[in-house]
Design an enzyme around this catalytic site. Structure first.
Site, PDB file in Angstrom:
ATOM      1  N   CYS A  67      13.798   7.452  -6.504  1.00 54.19           N
ATOM      2  CA  CYS A  67      12.995   7.827  -5.338  1.00 54.19           C
ATOM      3  C   CYS A  67      11.661   7.123  -5.466  1.00 54.19           C
ATOM      4  O   CYS A  67      10.864   7.420  -6.364  1.00 54.19           O
ATOM      5  CB  CYS A  67      12.803   9.334  -5.280  1.00 54.19           C
ATOM      6  SG  CYS A  67      11.777   9.872  -3.887  1.00 54.19           S
ATOM      7  N   GLU A  83      15.515   4.547   0.956  1.00 55.39           N
ATOM      8  CA  GLU A  83      16.131   3.766  -0.117  1.00 55.39           C
ATOM      9  C   GLU A  83      16.574   2.435   0.452  1.00 55.39           C
ATOM     10  O   GLU A  83      17.037   2.359   1.596  1.00 55.39           O
ATOM     11  CB  GLU A  83      17.322   4.509  -0.716  1.00 55.39           C
ATOM     12  CG  GLU A  83      17.809   3.906  -2.023  1.00 55.39           C
ATOM     13  CD  GLU A  83      16.711   3.819  -3.065  1.00 55.39           C
ATOM     14  OE1 GLU A  83      16.120   2.718  -3.188  1.00 55.39           O
ATOM     15  OE2 GLU A  83      16.430   4.819  -3.737  1.00 55.39           O
TER      16      GLU A  83
END
Length: 271
Positions: free
Chosen positions: A2, A114
């Site tokens: 993350c 992402e």
């Protein structure tokens, strides 16, 4: 992993969702659609209130700096590199072990970004080797629109170069725990491109479903083996993912337009 996420919910809303007992209005953060490491972020934690007569833990909404600095660090310089802790090894790493047993938090988000990784790049990342830059960004969020509650840890660090009364004498920092990305189909997948989270990236933030919030935040739970049972990934089929503009790749860009769903990957990107 993350490395970026979006957080646009107001503290009043978070207070209701997480049953917050204490938060400071003056610490309210503006909606942030491109949260990057070293920024101030919201975190939910259970901790006694300083100087209060009642020693019981109180559910608090606090602002912390993203990038954990262990209490024993001589300088805070490594915090920008410690934005993620792996669920598989968090209990045994010197940088995270103490926080894992006593200073756990939930980091609320709308979802996370992402960048899709090609097969060769994914293999290198799994092996811990350097890889090439990522390509098309995707936004991953709960399919039902609920809060994305990321498991996190927080830590206190004392800047010994400053006097006790200095407002920056104490740093409170945090990290996001990650786990293996789901290989099961997404609840809602883009018409073209990845069909699962693992197709986008081999890692994902560990999302805690509401039934685990109290146990995760409970500071009386200190046994590492007991706590590791809370690191199980959430049930499959809760998430959706969709392509967004590559503008999110620049940390200077910020605004709700970053969450606009594209019809497909931008020209010249993977997938």
């Amino acid at each position: 992993m993350c490395g970026r996420y979006a957080s646009s919910r107001r503290p009043e809303d978070l207070a209701g969702i997480f049953e917050i007992e204490k938060w400071e209005p003056e610490e309210a953060l503006a909606p942030d659609f491109n949260v990057a490491p070293t920024k101030e972020v919201y975190a939910v934690l259970d901790r006694p209130v300083k100087d209060a007569e009642d020693p019981r833990p109180v559910r608090q909404l606090r602002t912390l700096k993203w990038g954990l600095v262990p209490s024993w660090s001589k300088t805070p310089e490594g915090g920008a590199r410690m934005i993620n802790a792996r669920a598989e090894t968090v209990h045994e790493k010197p940088s995270y072990g103490r926080a894992f047993t006593s200073r756990r938090c939930v980091i609320p988000a709308d979802g996370y970004y992402e960048w899709v990784t090609g097969t060769g790049e994914r293999d290198l990342e799994v092996e811990g080797k350097k890889k090439r830059p990522r390509k098309q960004p995707y936004f991953v969020t709960p399919a039902d629109g609920s809060v994305f509650a990321m498991a996190g840890l927080y830590e206190f660090w004392r800047d010994k170069t400053l006097p006790d009364e200095h407002p920056l004498a104490w740093w409170v920092t945090c990290t996001v725990i990650t786990t293996e990305a789901e290989t099961a189909p997404l609840a809602v997948a883009p018409e073209e491109g990845p069909r699962s989270l693992h197709d986008i990236h081999p890692r994902m933030p560990l999302m805690l479903t509401p039934d685990r919030w109290d146990a995760w935040l409970d500071p009386s739970r200190t046994d590492p083996e007991d706590l590791r049972t809370l690191l199980e990934p959430p049930p499959h089929g809760l998430m959706r993912a969709f392509p967004v503009s590559t503008a999110v790749s620049n940390v200077r860009n910020n605004g709700p337009e970053l969450l606009k769903e594209l019809d497909g990957p931008e020209e010249g990107t993977l997938f």
